[in-house]
Motif scaffolding. Sequence first.
Motif, PDB file in Angstrom:
ATOM      1  N   ASP A  75       0.830  -1.200   0.000  1.00 57.26           N
ATOM      2  CA  ASP A  75       0.000   0.000   0.000  1.00 57.26           C
ATOM      3  C   ASP A  75       0.869   1.257   0.000  1.00 57.26           C
ATOM      4  N   GLU A  76       1.936   1.228   0.797  1.00 58.89           N
ATOM      5  CA  GLU A  76       2.819   2.385   0.925  1.00 58.89           C
ATOM      6  C   GLU A  76       4.218   1.904   1.295  1.00 58.89           C
ATOM      7  N   VAL A  77       5.243   2.527   0.716  1.00 58.24           N
ATOM      8  CA  VAL A  77       6.632   2.173   1.011  1.00 58.24           C
ATOM      9  C   VAL A  77       7.432   3.454   1.162  1.00 58.24           C
ATOM     10  N   GLU A  78       8.217   3.502   2.238  1.00 55.63           N
ATOM     11  CA  GLU A  78       9.092   4.646   2.482  1.00 55.63           C
ATOM     12  C   GLU A  78      10.513   4.136   2.685  1.00 55.63           C
ATOM     13  N   LEU A  79      11.475   4.750   1.989  1.00 53.67           N
ATOM     14  CA  LEU A  79      12.882   4.429   2.194  1.00 53.67           C
ATOM     15  C   LEU A  79      13.325   5.126   3.473  1.00 53.67           C
ATOM     16  N   LEU A  80      13.593   4.351   4.525  1.00 53.80           N
ATOM     17  CA  LEU A  80      13.942   4.917   5.826  1.00 53.80           C
ATOM     18  C   LEU A  80      15.439   5.173   5.965  1.00 53.80           C
ATOM     19  N   ASP A  81      16.260   4.332   5.326  1.00 57.82           N
ATOM     20  CA  ASP A  81      17.711   4.475   5.452  1.00 57.82           C
ATOM     21  C   ASP A  81      18.383   3.732   4.305  1.00 57.82           C
ATOM     22  N   ARG A  82      19.521   4.256   3.866  1.00 56.52           N
ATOM     23  CA  ARG A  82      20.316   3.588   2.834  1.00 56.52           C
ATOM     24  C   ARG A  82      21.784   3.920   3.059  1.00 56.52           C
ATOM     25  N   LYS A  83      22.621   2.881   3.018  1.00 60.41           N
ATOM     26  CA  LYS A  83      24.068   3.063   3.197  1.00 60.41           C
ATOM     27  C   LYS A  83      24.802   2.222   2.169  1.00 60.41           C
TER      28      LYS A  83
END
Length: 171
Positions: A75-83
């Motif tokens: 339904d919904e996706v948020e990128l919270l962190d990326r390294k």
Amino acid sequence: MSKLPVPVEFRLPEGWEPVRPEEWGVDNAAFMAVRRDAPGDYVPILSISGDWRLDYITLETIADESVELARAQADEVELLDRKEIGSEEAPAILQLLGVTATIDGRGWELRQGQVLSGLVDVKDPSRRVVVIYTVTCAAEQFDVVGREFQAFMSTVKPVAPDGSHSSPESS
């Protein structure tokens, strides 16, 4: 069940059990495990998928593709962190997604941790394998399951065709 283009070896954390991906409605995983005894109602899932990439797009672009795939399924996706992690020969990206999904009519707040790992063919640098290690759990399970995923990732090793452990440079 799909097959990885390069074999890997790993050790599952205690409490995780291998399952057949197709029995869980998953057709693109080479390996899948679940943790049935996790606290809460959601059964955490760990999966491994991967394939050859013959294009020249960056690993970050492939990570973006993975986020878009998650968006198509939730339904919904948020990128919270990326390294960015890893090395030039074996680059990797670690990313954490916040996912809102409806499964069997029930709404869930999930966390999905992904490690996208690239292995470059030293004989032909235009060829590389990208393997994606994914763990999905309820948001409230992530403190425990996230640590277990880290422990799992610390055991992952590519295996050379002769069965010996290989460094990314020799894959």
